[in-house]
Design an enzyme around this catalytic site. Structure first.
Site, PDB file in Angstrom:
ATOM      1  N   ARG A 126       0.815  -1.218   0.000  1.00 17.64           N
ATOM      2  CA  ARG A 126       0.000   0.000   0.000  1.00 17.64           C
ATOM      3  C   ARG A 126       0.849   1.269   0.000  1.00 17.64           C
ATOM      4  NH1 ARG A 126      -2.475  -4.106   2.478  1.00 17.64           N
ATOM      5  NH2 ARG A 126      -1.429  -3.653   4.443  1.00 17.64           N
ATOM      6  N   GLU A 152       6.221 -11.294  13.086  1.00 17.41           N
ATOM      7  CA  GLU A 152       5.669 -11.869  14.305  1.00 17.41           C
ATOM      8  C   GLU A 152       5.980 -13.365  14.371  1.00 17.41           C
ATOM      9  OE1 GLU A 152       1.393 -12.048  16.648  1.00 17.41           O
ATOM     10  OE2 GLU A 152       1.596 -10.864  14.830  1.00 17.41           O
TER      11      GLU A 152
END
Length: 179
Positions: free
Chosen positions: A62, A99
């Protein structure tokens, strides 16, 4: 009397995407609205009025949308930082932690010249891992980062602190609590 809409008002939240417990902040609704999109681009540009910027770097994916629009407004070049294997020319790469696991981003080795003033943009600042890796690539090429601009910050994840500890100026349009 109704209040004026803010950038945050154009962003929808999708619960449990892409995993249970995640509150996904979806900027596609912001991008789809002409007033919202212009507001976001204008607000991302505002702090840099009068600053010398040679190139805008957008982080996949994005950040490409935002970076292209901002570069156009500034009449400067746009440089993408992409996931490994997506750029056709000679690249340099930087790995970073996610993560769960690791990832690698790349930039063309001739995309930035030493001393060029760079604005880094993306939609979301979470843990700061992708942005930090992008910063490292830009600095390896000799670029001087003037600032990093994001639409959204998730303060609980600490990305802003990571970037500020790297000496970066960070500008965000709005914050959301939670993950």
């Amino acid at each position: 009397m109704s209040r004026s809409k803010t950038v945050k008002d154009y962003i929808r939240t999708i619960v449990d995407f892409p995993h249970e417990g995640i509150m996904f902040r979806d900027v596609t609704t912001l991008f789809a609205d002409p007033r919202g999109f212009r507001m976001a681009i204008d607000q991302m540009l505002h702090p840099y009025a009068g600053e010398r910027i040679d190139k805008v770097v957008g982080l996949e994916a994005r950040g490409f949308i935002l970076g292209g629009a901002i570069a156009h407004q500034l009449s400067v070049g746009f440089v993408p930082i992409r996931k490994k294997g997506k750029l056709p020319g000679t690249t340099i790469s930087q790995d970073y932690k996610l993560e769960y696991g690791e990832a690698i981003v790349e930039i063309h080795d001739d995309a930035i010249q030493p001393g060029e003033k760079i604005l880094v943009v993306d939609d979301l600042l979470a843990t700061g891992g992708t942005a930090a890796a992008g910063i490292q690539l830009i600095e390896r090429l000799g670029g001087e980062i003037i600032s990093c601009a994001f639409i959204i910050d998730l303060p609980e994840l600490g990305g802003r602190t990571v970037l500020e500890n790297m000496g970066m100026d960070v500008h965000v349009l709005c914050e959301f609590e939670g993950l």
